[in-house]
Design an enzyme around this catalytic site. Structure first.
Site, mmCIF file in Angstrom:
data_model
loop_
_atom_site.group_PDB
_atom_site.id
_atom_site.type_symbol
_atom_site.label_atom_id
_atom_site.label_comp_id
_atom_site.label_asym_id
_atom_site.label_seq_id
_atom_site.Cartn_x
_atom_site.Cartn_y
_atom_site.Cartn_z
ATOM 1 N N SER A 97 0.845 -1.193 0.000
ATOM 2 C CA SER A 97 0.000 0.000 0.000
ATOM 3 C C SER A 97 0.884 1.249 0.000
ATOM 4 O O SER A 97 1.753 1.380 -0.861
ATOM 5 C CB SER A 97 -0.955 -0.062 1.200
ATOM 6 N N GLY A 98 0.713 2.147 0.971
ATOM 7 C CA GLY A 98 1.574 3.322 1.000
ATOM 8 C C GLY A 98 3.046 2.971 1.109
ATOM 9 O O GLY A 98 3.908 3.698 0.613
#
Length: 258
Positions: A97-98
């Protein structure tokens, strides 16, 4: 658990499972709100020739009392300096994800110093030049923000509904989502490192076409692997995921050794 499968604290940013016969280091960058503990089980699942370093950012787990990062350029610069002593020999990055965006931007920054990693495994994150897939949540009121966190699937209802615990966690969680959701991609030359895109077949935040778009960010080899599950598919397929990563890393190192 063997001693070589434990994550040892070596600096504020580094949790390392030391391997005497290391052939490659795998640096792991967790998703928003998570810390190095997300990868605590991975050393026992990876081949013994792969040494794992889990990155611990301020504001997470045992660093929850520290001010979290809010800007990507500061995060990349600080993490790059903290990891520099470990960026020796073959190194690969995994980010979810991030954390995938941080892995990608750090790889681009290291390339300028001749230290580009040998492989990137980018998980649960659309390629950075893709249009937004879901609305941002970092600016929502607290109750709506907490509800959005629960819908993501990475946080249990017991945690989200614990007012005292969330009072402690909310500032760093909101800061993390601010960091990733205000990130803006700036075009540069493509990386030369191979990229492997990873994701869940039911992940609305990272649909398969957006994962496949990572192929446009490398001149090297590209592969993608889709597993059953949603945004946090990796919590349920740890054995298969680490086998995929470990096999790709050791195949590459064996090919280079010939």
């Amino acid at each position: 658990m063997f001693e070589s499968d434990r994550l040892h604290v070596e600096s504020p940013f580094v949790r390392r499972a030391r391997r005497a016969n290391r052939r490659v280091r795998l640096f792991c960058f967790p998703h928003a709100g998570a810390g190095a503990g997300s990868f605590a089980d991975w050393p026992a699942l990876l081949p013994p020739e792969v040494e794992l370093i889990a990155v611990q950012l301020p504001g997470r787990e045992d660093r929850v009392g520290e001010a979290p990062f809010l800007r990507m350029e500061i995060t990349v610069r600080t993490v790059g300096l903290a990891l520099r002593p470990y960026l020796q020999g073959p190194c690969a990055f995994f980010g979810h994800s991030g954390g995938a965006l941080l892995a990608f931007e750090l790889a681009r920054a290291l390339r300028k110093r001749g230290m580009e990693p040998s492989h990137l495994f980018l998980s649960g994150q659309p390629a950075p030049d893709q249009p937004p897939v879901v609305p941002n949540i970092h600016g929502l009121p607290d109750e709506d923000f907490r509800a959005a966190l629960h819908l993501l699937g990475g946080m249990s209802a017991d945690v989200v509904n614990d007012d005292e615990l969330m009072r402690v966690l909310l500032p760093s969680l909101r800061a993390d989502f601010t960091l990733w959701e205000t990130y803006r991609y700036q075009p540069q030359a493509k990386l030369s490192a191979p990229i492997t895109a990873l994701g869940g077949d039911a992940d609305d935040r990272a649909p398969i076409p957006a994962l496949e778009a990572w192929r446009d960010h490398t001149t090297g080899a590209f592969a993608s692997h889709v597993f059953p599950g949603g945004h946090f598919y990796l919590n349920d397929v740890g054995v298969d995921l680490t086998e995929t990563i470990g096999s790709a890393l050791l195949r590459r190192e064996s090919a280079h050794a010939k």
